[in-house]
Design a protein around this motif. Structure first.
Motif, PDB file in Angstrom:
ATOM      1  N   LEU A 293       0.806  -1.221   0.000  1.00 45.31           N
ATOM      2  CA  LEU A 293       0.000   0.000   0.000  1.00 45.31           C
ATOM      3  C   LEU A 293       0.839   1.271   0.000  1.00 45.31           C
ATOM      4  O   LEU A 293       0.299   2.373  -0.090  1.00 45.31           O
ATOM      5  N   GLN A 294       2.159   1.146   0.085  1.00 45.77           N
ATOM      6  CA  GLN A 294       3.015   2.330  -0.002  1.00 45.77           C
ATOM      7  C   GLN A 294       2.824   3.071  -1.326  1.00 45.77           C
ATOM      8  O   GLN A 294       3.040   4.283  -1.413  1.00 45.77           O
ATOM      9  N   THR A 295       2.376   2.333  -2.365  1.00 44.54           N
ATOM     10  CA  THR A 295       2.184   2.980  -3.671  1.00 44.54           C
ATOM     11  C   THR A 295       1.050   3.992  -3.643  1.00 44.54           C
ATOM     12  O   THR A 295       0.934   4.816  -4.555  1.00 44.54           O
ATOM     13  N   SER A 296       0.222   3.943  -2.614  1.00 39.96           N
ATOM     14  CA  SER A 296      -0.851   4.927  -2.484  1.00 39.96           C
ATOM     15  C   SER A 296      -0.293   6.339  -2.321  1.00 39.96           C
ATOM     16  O   SER A 296      -0.994   7.319  -2.607  1.00 39.96           O
ATOM     17  N   TYR A 297       0.966   6.451  -1.894  1.00 37.52           N
ATOM     18  CA  TYR A 297       1.600   7.754  -1.693  1.00 37.52           C
ATOM     19  C   TYR A 297       2.456   8.185  -2.886  1.00 37.52           C
ATOM     20  O   TYR A 297       2.992   9.289  -2.872  1.00 37.52           O
ATOM     21  N   ARG A 300       3.853   7.917  -9.239  1.00 35.58           N
ATOM     22  CA  ARG A 300       4.157   6.976 -10.319  1.00 35.58           C
ATOM     23  C   ARG A 300       3.103   5.876 -10.429  1.00 35.58           C
ATOM     24  O   ARG A 300       2.846   5.344 -11.507  1.00 35.58           O
ATOM     25  N   PHE A 301       2.444   5.540  -9.301  1.00 37.58           N
ATOM     26  CA  PHE A 301       1.422   4.492  -9.287  1.00 37.58           C
ATOM     27  C   PHE A 301       0.012   5.075  -9.183  1.00 37.58           C
ATOM     28  O   PHE A 301      -0.929   4.344  -8.898  1.00 37.58           O
ATOM     29  N   GLY A 302      -0.106   6.376  -9.405  1.00 40.88           N
ATOM     30  CA  GLY A 302      -1.406   7.022  -9.320  1.00 40.88           C
ATOM     31  C   GLY A 302      -1.748   7.529  -7.937  1.00 40.88           C
ATOM     32  O   GLY A 302      -2.878   7.970  -7.702  1.00 40.88           O
ATOM     33  N   HIS A 312      -9.431   8.591  -4.487  1.00 38.99           N
ATOM     34  CA  HIS A 312      -9.007   7.811  -5.648  1.00 38.99           C
ATOM     35  C   HIS A 312      -7.758   6.980  -5.350  1.00 38.99           C
ATOM     36  O   HIS A 312      -7.327   6.189  -6.185  1.00 38.99           O
ATOM     37  N   THR A 313      -7.163   7.142  -4.153  1.00 37.41           N
ATOM     38  CA  THR A 313      -5.979   6.368  -3.793  1.00 37.41           C
ATOM     39  C   THR A 313      -6.382   5.146  -2.970  1.00 37.41           C
ATOM     40  O   THR A 313      -7.473   5.095  -2.377  1.00 37.41           O
ATOM     41  N   SER A 314      -5.490   4.185  -2.902  1.00 39.71           N
ATOM     42  CA  SER A 314      -5.798   2.949  -2.180  1.00 39.71           C
ATOM     43  C   SER A 314      -6.095   3.231  -0.712  1.00 39.71           C
ATOM     44  O   SER A 314      -7.127   2.808  -0.164  1.00 39.71           O
ATOM     45  N   LEU A 347     -11.525  -4.148   9.935  1.00 38.23           N
ATOM     46  CA  LEU A 347     -10.424  -3.661   9.107  1.00 38.23           C
ATOM     47  C   LEU A 347      -9.153  -3.689   9.948  1.00 38.23           C
ATOM     48  O   LEU A 347      -9.154  -3.266  11.109  1.00 38.23           O
ATOM     49  N   HIS A 348      -8.067  -4.187   9.339  1.00 35.61           N
ATOM     50  CA  HIS A 348      -6.801  -4.289  10.059  1.00 35.61           C
ATOM     51  C   HIS A 348      -5.698  -3.697   9.185  1.00 35.61           C
ATOM     52  O   HIS A 348      -5.556  -4.069   8.018  1.00 35.61           O
ATOM     53  N   PHE A 349      -4.918  -2.794   9.764  1.00 30.34           N
ATOM     54  CA  PHE A 349      -3.850  -2.131   9.016  1.00 30.34           C
ATOM     55  C   PHE A 349      -2.493  -2.467   9.627  1.00 30.34           C
ATOM     56  O   PHE A 349      -2.314  -2.420  10.854  1.00 30.34           O
ATOM     57  N   HIS A 350      -1.559  -2.810   8.763  1.00 33.10           N
ATOM     58  CA  HIS A 350      -0.165  -3.016   9.126  1.00 33.10           C
ATOM     59  C   HIS A 350       0.684  -2.215   8.143  1.00 33.10           C
ATOM     60  O   HIS A 350       0.159  -1.598   7.212  1.00 33.10           O
ATOM     61  N   HIS A 351       1.985  -2.214   8.344  1.00 27.60           N
ATOM     62  CA  HIS A 351       2.851  -1.474   7.438  1.00 27.60           C
ATOM     63  C   HIS A 351       2.692  -1.991   6.010  1.00 27.60           C
ATOM     64  O   HIS A 351       3.028  -3.132   5.710  1.00 27.60           O
ATOM     65  N   ASN A 352       2.134  -1.141   5.129  1.00 28.21           N
ATOM     66  CA  ASN A 352       1.935  -1.444   3.705  1.00 28.21           C
ATOM     67  C   ASN A 352       0.951  -2.579   3.453  1.00 28.21           C
ATOM     68  O   ASN A 352       0.906  -3.120   2.340  1.00 28.21           O
ATOM     69  N   LEU A 353       0.171  -2.953   4.428  1.00 26.93           N
ATOM     70  CA  LEU A 353      -0.744  -4.086   4.299  1.00 26.93           C
ATOM     71  C   LEU A 353      -2.063  -3.780   4.990  1.00 26.93           C
ATOM     72  O   LEU A 353      -2.083  -3.262   6.118  1.00 26.93           O
ATOM     73  N   ALA A 354      -3.169  -4.114   4.318  1.00 23.88           N
ATOM     74  CA  ALA A 354      -4.497  -4.035   4.924  1.00 23.88           C
ATOM     75  C   ALA A 354      -5.189  -5.379   4.758  1.00 23.88           C
ATOM     76  O   ALA A 354      -5.075  -6.025   3.709  1.00 23.88           O
TER      77      ALA A 354
END
Length: 375
Positions: A293-297, A300-302, A312-314, A347-354
């Motif tokens: 999920l780091q690409t949400s920031y 280059r990946f939108g 519109h981001t993840s 919902l569970h959030f971890h570093h770069n992972l949901a």
């Protein structure tokens, strides 16, 4: 269509007589082949000198018939074939139904009551002083059936060289959600097989999931042809995750998945398209995981680092699901209802992972006299 191995996995958790009848229906030879394939896949070979080959003979009994299969162990792994060796290093005899229950049934199944093991040179005092390597190979083969629940997901990621550990740290989080499901005959769907355009590259996580979920059918989806990674309980499908129709065709092939893991393009628009298309087909009680999920920031990946809640981001979208989790508490006119409001349990959030748990979200809101005050 349910495959033979899926039918056996379902029956292995039921009454032994039902499993016996299914073996009759499928055929003892085919069932022995399925069992041997599972054993050879899971076997972690001992350290062997180059060129060393160890032959382990399996003899499966069923009613008044026997089926022989041979597992050949080298330093790089194990292969198998139907037939007998004239000089095996070890011979293991066991009833076929019992073997299938141990391999494909729930953990905690009864021990190997019908097993017999014959080791070459086991009566030699030299073997007592310094056990030969085929003793260790036999021990590891038997452990594939007897101790399958002892291996951790992180260990499997390392064994199969999946980047879910090392490059990332996902395998330390997944077991808290997936461990209670390991005894079920699941359908696991992973988007992204890896290796880019090279058909032979990638597939590491598919093999990891196959070992971790011993009763599951694993489906991998990639935009490139990845058929070389197909094997027993692993199926590869070709589809573009940016195309909803292609994803619906995938679900038509797999049936409703119990687990979906998005490890695909990581482009935010593809992540959202895949979620909106596949989540409605996820079984209740199942999990939908989104990795990287780091690409949400990253533009280059939108993504964007300037507007962290951008829908519109993840991650911007995932943050909105938190409000959906509490939709019954939101006062009238405060938020537009979303299709997932009543379908996401947690919902569970971890570093770069949901990790999103699907289930009924209809607990009821606070009483009106608290929300609006006394009349």
């Amino acid at each position: 269509m349910r495959t033979d191995v899926m039918r056996l996995a379902a029956a292995a958790g039921g009454h032994p007589d039902d499993l016996t009848e299914l073996i009759d229906d499928i055929g003892p030879g085919r069932c022995a082949e399925i069992a041997t394939d599972e054993i050879a896949f899971r076997l972690d070979p001992p350290r062997l000198h180059p060129g060393t080959e160890i032959e382990l003979q399996l003899v499966f009994g069923h009613r008044d018939t026997t089926t022989a299969c041979l597992v050949t162990v080298t330093g790089s792994g194990a292969t198998h074939a139907t037939g007998r060796s004239a000089t095996p290093h070890a011979t293991i005899r066991q009833q076929l139904g019992e073997v299938i229950r141990q391999l494909l049934g729930p953990r905690g199944a009864a021990g190997p009551a019908t097993r017999q093991v014959e080791l070459r040179d086991s009566g030699d005092i030299a073997s007592f002083r310094r056990p030969p390597v085929w003793f260790a190979a036999t021990q590891r083969l038997l452990s594939t059936m007897d101790h399958r629940d002892e291996v951790t997901l992180t260990e499997l990621a390392s064994r199969y060289e999946s980047d879910k550990w090392g490059i990332h740290r996902y395998t330390q989080h997944y077991p808290r959600y997936f461990e209670p499901l390991r005894d079920r005959p699941l359908t696991v769907l992973e988007i992204g097989i890896g290796g880019f355009a090279d058909p032979a590259a990638g597939g590491c996580s598919l093999r990891m999931w196959k070992h971790y979920f011993p009763r599951a059918t694993i489906y991998g989806v990639d935009v490139y042809d990845k058929t070389p990674h197909a094997r027993q309980r692993i199926h590869t499908l070709r589809a573009d995750q940016s195309d909803p129709e292609a994803l619906l065709a995938v679900v038509a092939r797999t049936g409703r998945p119990d687990i979906v893991i998005d490890d695909g393009s990581h482009r935010v628009e593809d992540v959202l398209t895949t979620f909106h298309t596949l989540f409605p087909h996820l079984r209740d009680g199942g999990y939908y995981a989104i990795e990287d999920l780091q690409t949400s920031y990253w533009p280059r990946f939108g993504g964007t680092s300037a507007e962290l809640d951008a829908p519109h981001t993840s991650l911007g979208f995932l943050k909105s699901l938190v409000d959906g989790l509490n939709h019954e508490e939101i006062l009238p006119g405060g938020r537009r209802a979303a299709p997932t409001d009543q379908q996401i349990r947690s919902l569970h959030f971890h570093h770069n992972l949901a990790v999103i748990e699907k289930g009924a979200n209809l607990e009821g809101g606070g009483p009106d006299w608290v929300r609006f005050g006394p009349k």
